[in-house]
Design an enzyme around this catalytic site. Structure first.
Site, PDB file in Angstrom:
ATOM      1  N   SER A 263       0.847  -1.194   0.000  1.00 23.78           N
ATOM      2  CA  SER A 263       0.000   0.000   0.000  1.00 23.78           C
ATOM      3  C   SER A 263       0.886   1.248   0.000  1.00 23.78           C
ATOM      4  O   SER A 263       2.105   1.169   0.164  1.00 23.78           O
ATOM      5  CB  SER A 263      -0.861   0.022   1.256  1.00 23.78           C
ATOM      6  OG  SER A 263      -0.012   0.156   2.380  1.00 23.78           O
ATOM      7  N   LYS A 264       0.231   2.392  -0.164  1.00 23.60           N
ATOM      8  CA  LYS A 264       0.960   3.653  -0.136  1.00 23.60           C
ATOM      9  C   LYS A 264       1.610   3.855   1.235  1.00 23.60           C
ATOM     10  O   LYS A 264       2.693   4.387   1.362  1.00 23.60           O
ATOM     11  CB  LYS A 264       0.001   4.809  -0.436  1.00 23.60           C
ATOM     12  CG  LYS A 264       0.726   6.037  -0.918  1.00 23.60           C
ATOM     13  CD  LYS A 264      -0.148   7.232  -0.995  1.00 23.60           C
ATOM     14  CE  LYS A 264      -0.204   8.019   0.276  1.00 23.60           C
ATOM     15  NZ  LYS A 264       1.099   8.459   0.822  1.00 23.60           N
ATOM     16  N   ARG A 265       0.900   3.353   2.251  1.00 22.90           N
ATOM     17  CA  ARG A 265       1.436   3.463   3.614  1.00 22.90           C
ATOM     18  C   ARG A 265       2.793   2.754   3.718  1.00 22.90           C
ATOM     19  O   ARG A 265       3.745   3.274   4.279  1.00 22.90           O
ATOM     20  CB  ARG A 265       0.420   2.850   4.593  1.00 22.90           C
ATOM     21  CG  ARG A 265       0.706   3.097   6.053  1.00 22.90           C
ATOM     22  CD  ARG A 265      -0.439   2.580   6.901  1.00 22.90           C
ATOM     23  NE  ARG A 265      -0.819   1.200   6.567  1.00 22.90           N
ATOM     24  CZ  ARG A 265      -0.173   0.120   6.974  1.00 22.90           C
ATOM     25  NH1 ARG A 265       0.912   0.231   7.725  1.00 22.90           N
ATOM     26  NH2 ARG A 265      -0.593  -1.091   6.623  1.00 22.90           N
ATOM     27  N   ALA A 267       4.793   2.120   1.216  1.00 23.18           N
ATOM     28  CA  ALA A 267       5.758   2.864   0.396  1.00 23.18           C
ATOM     29  C   ALA A 267       6.322   4.026   1.212  1.00 23.18           C
ATOM     30  O   ALA A 267       7.533   4.244   1.257  1.00 23.18           O
ATOM     31  CB  ALA A 267       5.083   3.354  -0.879  1.00 23.18           C
ATOM     32  N   ASP A 268       5.437   4.746   1.905  1.00 21.65           N
ATOM     33  CA  ASP A 268       5.893   5.877   2.733  1.00 21.65           C
ATOM     34  C   ASP A 268       6.830   5.379   3.832  1.00 21.65           C
ATOM     35  O   ASP A 268       7.883   5.964   4.079  1.00 21.65           O
ATOM     36  CB  ASP A 268       4.696   6.583   3.386  1.00 21.65           C
ATOM     37  CG  ASP A 268       3.875   7.335   2.349  1.00 21.65           C
ATOM     38  OD1 ASP A 268       4.376   7.498   1.219  1.00 21.65           O
ATOM     39  OD2 ASP A 268       2.731   7.721   2.660  1.00 21.65           O
TER      40      ASP A 268
END
Ligand code: GLU
Length: 507
Positions: A263-265, A267-268
């Site tokens: 998820s983007k989470r 990735a961050d």
């Protein structure tokens, strides 16, 4: 029949990197088989539409070098390619389903549906949904007299049109990755096909369009697997069962630690982009893209291709053309694959190297010009060649080579403290003197000088580059030239003597 594949995004935001892998496999199959890669914009959910998302998708495809053969930009034999422009088509096919009794009108309000669900939940029903049992007590075309249905429609009462899912029927289909999949229809909901705004839902529009666009292979993420039985029923009820495409559901891309879907989470958290190109969202948040982070499109595609597919050999490096040649559906993997950004960086390094020095020299000269430095093509090539093994992203060329044009402003005090003693000091002075006295300026002459006094190499490197690490020192000296090298060595000697407070040179 010619291979037709499609990528069918809903333009609701940025493209997740997992979607880029889905696009890639579609694209590879189309190109491998001499088929068509179609882009279809699924924009019938007006509430979720984001105006700039379609342009973002198109720009991403262009950057990645996977330009569709047909789509809103190119047009094509099955135009239009935006579902919002195809509403008349869906009207025609929904009529046929209503007529054959496979679809029905439903007038229930959201509150009534909620109340039905609550009742079923209270009665501990396994699948509390609008289905073959519960529809019997709802307000729909199956429970109401036909005249009343007509009268309500005419009076403008809001309605949806639902698919009449059969009670307890086993739907079987062969998935290209999963093999045979069996689903009992009793777990399915009577899906809404047409919403009260007169627009189709995803399930209906996508099946109609896949058929009309002669899609032969539906390659998509495995989150769509549970929807496939509904699609199979629609193909059947619309009379197209013998033209049902082959379904291929791709396993998930997983977080780097394997803890679920990427998820983007994640990735961050791990510090890498989640999107192909930077996304400027309408709410003014900016999500960084692989393009802006310095990844080459071919490197990103090479990396993604191998996250879920293997060539059956040990080959790792592929251009897009080579991927097309090697691709086959049979070699798609069955299990989720962890996203390893270190591997993506490795692919970037390799693809940068493969692109040849001339192009990077141009890039280098442009970066140099931004800092007011002019540099010949020959010089740029030599510097790029020297630093090429230290490059992960294009910007590193200038970062790694910049010192050739700017003398160090400061040195690592710790290194000097550790290494500066009588022997290295004398060694540095002797080195500087013999270097300037050299008649020929080449590695054979310079290397022995560097090796003469043990311990001076890190100091010479610091003096010339301002850094402790870097490319081959002899090569650096050759490229720097005698004058620059001398000037920097003298500056360093003065500085070191002063900091060690030992020499009269600085007084
Ligand atoms: N519009 C769907 C999406 O947003 C397409 C799914 C499919 O490929 O069938 O992903």
């Amino acid at each position: 029949m010619a291979v037709h594949v499609r990528f069918a995004p809903s333009p609701t935001g940025a493209l997740h990197i997992g979607s880029v892998r889905t696009i890639l496999y579609n694209y590879l199959l189309a190109k491998k088989e001499g088929g068509r890669f179609i882009l279809r914009i699924e924009d019938t959910d007006q509430k979720r539409l984001v105006a700039s998302a379609e342009a973002y998708i198109l720009e991403s495809l262009h950057w990645l070098g996977m330009v569709p053969d047909e789509g809103p930009e190119q047009g094509g034999p099955f135009a239009p390619y935006r579902q919002s422009e195809r509403t008349a088509i869906y009207q025609q096919y929904i009529k046929s389903l209503l007529h054959s009794g496979h679809a029905y009108y439903a007038f229930d309000t959201p509150e009534e549906i909620e109340a039905m669900r609550e009742r079923l939940k209270a009665a501990k029903v396994a699948h509390p949904q609008y289905n073959a049992i519960s529809r019997e007590w709802m307000r729909n075309g199956l429970t109401m007299p036909a005249e009343q249905v007509q009268a309500w429609i005419t009076s403008g009462k809001p309605y949806v049109i639902r698919l009449k899912i059969p009670h307890k029927e086993l739907i079987r289909f062969q998935d290209g990755v999963r093999g045979w999949v069996k689903v009992d229809t009793s777990v399915l909901d009577d899906k809404v096909l047409m919403k009260s705004d007169g627009l189709p839902t995803y399930h209906f529009a996508s099946v109609v369009d896949d058929h009309l666009m002669q899609i032969t292979h539906v390659i998509r993420g495995e989150e769509w697997l549970p929807s496939t039985p509904i699609h199979i029923l629609l193909y059947r009820y619309l009379g197209w069962a013998d033209q049902t495409p082959q379904f291929i559901h791709l396993p998930l891309l997983l977080a780097p630690n394997g803890s679920g879907k990427l998820s983007k989470r994640h990735a961050d958290q791990y510090g890498f982009p989640a999107f192909p190109i930077t996304w400027n969202s309408p709410d003014l948040t900016v999500e960084k893209g692989f393009r802006e982070a310095g990844y080459l499109p071919e490197a990103l595609l090479n990396f993604l291709a191998l996250l879920g597919w293997n060539p059956g050999t040990h080959q790792e490096l592929f251009t897009l053309k080579a991927l097309i040649e090697a691709f086959s559906l049979e070699r798609l993997g069955k299990s989720g694959v962890k996203f390893d950004i270190a591997k993506a960086k490795w692919f970037n390094q390799q693809h940068i190297k493969q692109q040849g020095l001339a192009a990077w020299a141009d890039y280098f000269s442009k970066e140099a010009a931004k800092e007011g430095v002019s540099c010949s093509q020959e010089e740029a090539i030599a510097i790029c060649n020297l630093v090429k093994d230290r490059i992960t992203f294009p910007k590193d060329f200038w970062q790694e080579g910049r010192f050739f044009f700017f003398e160090p402003l400061d040195y690592e005090a710790e290194l000097i403290e550790k290494r500066w003693n009588q022997q290295t000091k004398e060694g540095m002075v002797a080195f500087t003197e013999s270097l300037t006295a050299l008649a020929a300026w080449n590695g054979d002459q310079i290397k022995p000088l560097l090796q003469k006094t043990p311990g001076i190499m890190p100091l010479v490197r610091m003096a010339l580059t301002g850094n402790m690490a870097g490319p081959d020192l002899t090569e650096i000296i050759i490229l720097l030239g005698k004058d620059k090298a001398y000037k920097r060595l003298i500056a360093f000697l003065q500085h070191s003597n002063c900091s060690a407070n030992r020499s009269p040179v600085c007084t």
